[in-house]
Write a protein that holds these residues in place. Sequence first.
Motif, PDB file in Angstrom:
ATOM      1  N   LEU A 100       0.990  -1.158  -0.099  1.00  0.00           N
ATOM      2  CA  LEU A 100       0.094  -0.006   0.004  1.00  0.00           C
ATOM      3  C   LEU A 100       0.811   1.189   0.023  1.00  0.00           C
ATOM      4  N   ARG A 101       0.710   2.222  -0.992  1.00  0.00           N
ATOM      5  CA  ARG A 101       1.398   3.443  -0.997  1.00  0.00           C
ATOM      6  C   ARG A 101       0.985   4.492   0.320  1.00  0.00           C
ATOM      7  N   ILE A 102       1.880   4.915   1.034  1.00  0.00           N
ATOM      8  CA  ILE A 102       1.365   5.529   1.895  1.00  0.00           C
ATOM      9  C   ILE A 102       1.530   7.211   1.637  1.00  0.00           C
ATOM     10  N   ARG A 103       0.719   7.960   1.800  1.00  0.00           N
ATOM     11  CA  ARG A 103       0.577   9.159   1.016  1.00  0.00           C
ATOM     12  C   ARG A 103       1.609  10.147   1.886  1.00  0.00           C
ATOM     13  N   GLU A 104       2.021  11.179   1.225  1.00  0.00           N
ATOM     14  CA  GLU A 104       3.035  12.373   1.705  1.00  0.00           C
ATOM     15  C   GLU A 104       2.376  12.564   3.081  1.00  0.00           C
ATOM     16  N   GLY A 105       3.523  12.984   3.803  1.00  0.00           N
ATOM     17  CA  GLY A 105       3.302  13.647   5.283  1.00  0.00           C
ATOM     18  C   GLY A 105       3.533  12.489   6.375  1.00  0.00           C
ATOM     19  N   PHE A 106       4.138  11.401   5.828  1.00  0.00           N
ATOM     20  CA  PHE A 106       4.347  10.327   6.750  1.00  0.00           C
ATOM     21  C   PHE A 106       5.676   9.727   6.520  1.00  0.00           C
ATOM     22  N   ASN A 107       6.527   9.586   7.318  1.00  0.00           N
ATOM     23  CA  ASN A 107       8.114   9.155   7.361  1.00  0.00           C
ATOM     24  C   ASN A 107       8.133   7.546   6.962  1.00  0.00           C
ATOM     25  N   VAL A 108       8.209   7.225   5.700  1.00  0.00           N
ATOM     26  CA  VAL A 108       8.155   5.912   5.473  1.00  0.00           C
ATOM     27  C   VAL A 108       9.482   5.080   5.603  1.00  0.00           C
ATOM     28  N   SER A 109      10.380   5.954   5.689  1.00  0.00           N
ATOM     29  CA  SER A 109      11.782   5.251   5.773  1.00  0.00           C
ATOM     30  C   SER A 109      12.054   4.908   6.951  1.00  0.00           C
ATOM     31  N   GLY A 125     -18.795   4.043   6.354  1.00  0.00           N
ATOM     32  CA  GLY A 125     -18.213   2.984   5.971  1.00  0.00           C
ATOM     33  C   GLY A 125     -16.635   3.118   5.859  1.00  0.00           C
ATOM     34  N   THR A 126     -16.004   4.323   6.232  1.00  0.00           N
ATOM     35  CA  THR A 126     -14.657   4.791   6.130  1.00  0.00           C
ATOM     36  C   THR A 126     -13.845   3.536   6.859  1.00  0.00           C
ATOM     37  N   VAL A 127     -12.886   3.163   6.424  1.00  0.00           N
ATOM     38  CA  VAL A 127     -11.906   2.000   7.074  1.00  0.00           C
ATOM     39  C   VAL A 127     -10.669   2.688   7.669  1.00  0.00           C
ATOM     40  N   TYR A 128     -10.597   2.675   8.890  1.00  0.00           N
ATOM     41  CA  TYR A 128      -9.348   3.453   9.739  1.00  0.00           C
ATOM     42  C   TYR A 128      -8.580   1.817   9.764  1.00  0.00           C
ATOM     43  N   LEU A 129      -7.323   2.308   9.605  1.00  0.00           N
ATOM     44  CA  LEU A 129      -6.072   1.178  10.091  1.00  0.00           C
ATOM     45  C   LEU A 129      -5.237   1.620  11.136  1.00  0.00           C
ATOM     46  N   PHE A 130      -5.388   0.957  12.074  1.00  0.00           N
ATOM     47  CA  PHE A 130      -4.417   1.334  13.044  1.00  0.00           C
ATOM     48  C   PHE A 130      -3.072   0.279  13.279  1.00  0.00           C
ATOM     49  N   VAL A 131      -2.007   0.758  13.311  1.00  0.00           N
ATOM     50  CA  VAL A 131      -0.877   0.198  13.120  1.00  0.00           C
ATOM     51  C   VAL A 131       0.184   0.340  14.320  1.00  0.00           C
ATOM     52  N   GLU A 132       0.732  -0.422  15.045  1.00  0.00           N
ATOM     53  CA  GLU A 132       1.736  -0.179  16.222  1.00  0.00           C
ATOM     54  C   GLU A 132       3.121  -0.082  15.251  1.00  0.00           C
ATOM     55  N   SER A 139       6.891   2.309  21.319  1.00  0.00           N
ATOM     56  CA  SER A 139       5.727   2.335  20.569  1.00  0.00           C
ATOM     57  C   SER A 139       4.852   3.552  20.171  1.00  0.00           C
ATOM     58  N   ILE A 140       4.712   3.710  18.752  1.00  0.00           N
ATOM     59  CA  ILE A 140       3.611   4.728  18.470  1.00  0.00           C
ATOM     60  C   ILE A 140       2.501   4.079  17.782  1.00  0.00           C
ATOM     61  N   ILE A 141       1.405   4.515  17.992  1.00  0.00           N
ATOM     62  CA  ILE A 141       0.300   3.971  17.145  1.00  0.00           C
ATOM     63  C   ILE A 141      -0.156   4.972  16.097  1.00  0.00           C
ATOM     64  N   GLU A 142      -0.099   4.574  14.774  1.00  0.00           N
ATOM     65  CA  GLU A 142      -0.214   5.101  13.707  1.00  0.00           C
ATOM     66  C   GLU A 142      -1.678   5.225  13.210  1.00  0.00           C
ATOM     67  N   ILE A 143      -2.460   6.038  13.377  1.00  0.00           N
ATOM     68  CA  ILE A 143      -3.871   5.897  12.567  1.00  0.00           C
ATOM     69  C   ILE A 143      -3.783   6.499  11.330  1.00  0.00           C
ATOM     70  N   PHE A 144      -4.425   5.420  10.352  1.00  0.00           N
ATOM     71  CA  PHE A 144      -4.240   5.786   8.922  1.00  0.00           C
ATOM     72  C   PHE A 144      -5.750   5.646   8.670  1.00  0.00           C
ATOM     73  N   SER A 152      -4.314   3.226  -1.078  1.00  0.00           N
ATOM     74  CA  SER A 152      -3.263   4.031  -0.283  1.00  0.00           C
ATOM     75  C   SER A 152      -3.835   4.227   1.130  1.00  0.00           C
ATOM     76  N   LEU A 153      -2.873   4.548   1.687  1.00  0.00           N
ATOM     77  CA  LEU A 153      -3.150   5.027   3.078  1.00  0.00           C
ATOM     78  C   LEU A 153      -2.681   6.459   3.308  1.00  0.00           C
ATOM     79  N   LEU A 154      -3.842   7.167   4.106  1.00  0.00           N
ATOM     80  CA  LEU A 154      -3.407   8.561   4.471  1.00  0.00           C
ATOM     81  C   LEU A 154      -3.272   8.778   6.033  1.00  0.00           C
ATOM     82  N   HIS A 155      -2.264   9.205   6.274  1.00  0.00           N
ATOM     83  CA  HIS A 155      -1.817   9.217   7.772  1.00  0.00           C
ATOM     84  C   HIS A 155      -2.596  10.256   8.449  1.00  0.00           C
TER      85      HIS A 155
END
Length: 356
Positions: A100-109, A125-132, A139-144, A152-155
């Motif tokens: 999945l492409r992660i859109r600009e504004g999130f440090n993918v590296s 119907g919005t789908v949120y993805l929570f990732v540790e 730990s940082i919980i990222e919500i996309f 794609s995922l929008l942070h």
Amino acid sequence: MGALLKITFLGGLLILLGERILNFSHRSLIFNEVVPVELPGCQLVKGMEVGSEDIDVLPNGLAFISTGLKFPNVKSFAPDKPGEIVLLDLEDGNLSPSPLRIREGFNVSSFNPRGLSTYIDEKDGTVYLFVENHLHSQSIIEIFKFQEEERSLLHLKSVKHELLPSVNDIVAVGPESFYATIDFYFSNDHMKMVELYFGFPWTGVVYYSPGDVRQVATGLNNGNGITISNDKKYIYAADFTGHTINVFKKNEDWSLTPVKVVDVNSLVDNLSVDPVTGDIWTGAHPNLYKVLNYNPDNPPGSEVIRVQNIHSDNPIITRVYANNGSVIQGSSCASVYKGQLLVGTVFHRALHCPLK
Ligand SMILES: *[C@@H]1O[C@H](CO)[C@@H](O)[C@H](O)[C@H]1NC(C)=O
Ligand SMILES: *[C@@H]1O[C@H](CO)[C@@H](O)[C@H](O)[C@H]1NC(C)=O
Ligand SMILES: *[C@@H]1O[C@H](CO)[C@@H](O)[C@H](O)[C@H]1NC(C)=O
Ligand SMILES: CC(=O)N[C@H]1CO[C@H](CO)[C@@H](O)[C@@H]1O
């Protein structure tokens, strides 16, 4: 007198240490060898070779998979590559996952995804993805927000909190709220090892929502996978070195009441619930020593366990699949979708099997 007291004290300390070491070797199943259980028709998922740590499947068959985990003392086949979230469509027989492409504004590296969980907003119907996101032992919980058309995922936000020092897994219960298991009480890496060896039951579950964060359960040795029942009334949390699945009733105010503890005699990792039957599935580690001391000639095995009727007096615990590492190593989760089983691993491949 002084000398006698010292010897007695020292003797007592040694006995205590010896007991704890024996207890630890028992808890980590150090001498355990896998008795194979085969399933016909299994195949490895193409292109998944550096882990498939956690999996969450949407009701339409789209599976989110976290891959590329870097974790202290755990093998990585791609130590310099950032982690990713890949999408696998279980309605499409090709089994070809794509990142999945992660859109600009999130440090993918620096992304190091571990546990994940989806939440679907009932209203739109919005789908949120929570990732540790496991960064430098924190730990940082990222919500996309998941954008299905563009894949794609929008942070949206990053959550950090002093009660969430070392999160293992999360289950989303609202667009901004979740329950999380804590795997270690201590945050220092050396103290974590002491904690692991001694087996202090000091970790538990934390509830998070903006403005209300609290510990809602304690008494686990190492909290691991966490998930919610299909009727949303119960929370299930794995105790990794305790070998148990802990059932809690979820109350109106989000507090949890312990209901029961089910021993599954394996190092239980991530949990998932069959959306139709309510059975609990887990990828478990038959031998922790082999996970923490990777040897390609004697690799860690994999074990998929299903628990049926967990709320009854006699839950049925079945080893549905077990392999000594010749096919798949270090299983960490198992999810089912319409007669298909998908097994994920901490650092190795992913396996797909038809269930009859
Ligand atoms: C290990 O110690 C725990 C308490 O810390 C105890 O509940 C458990 O039964 C012990 N296991 C063995 C095999 O001695
Ligand atoms: C992104 O993460 C990398 C790796 O940790 C780091 O070197 C870099 O400074 C980060 N970039 C930003 C914009 O924070
Ligand atoms: C694992 O099992 C396979 C056959 O199922 C066997 O050929 C292999 O030697 C075993 N590997 C180890 C490390 O025990
Ligand atoms: C989501 C989750 O529970 N993550 C765990 C899954 O399995 C790996 C392997 O042990 C754990 O490290 C994760 O913490």
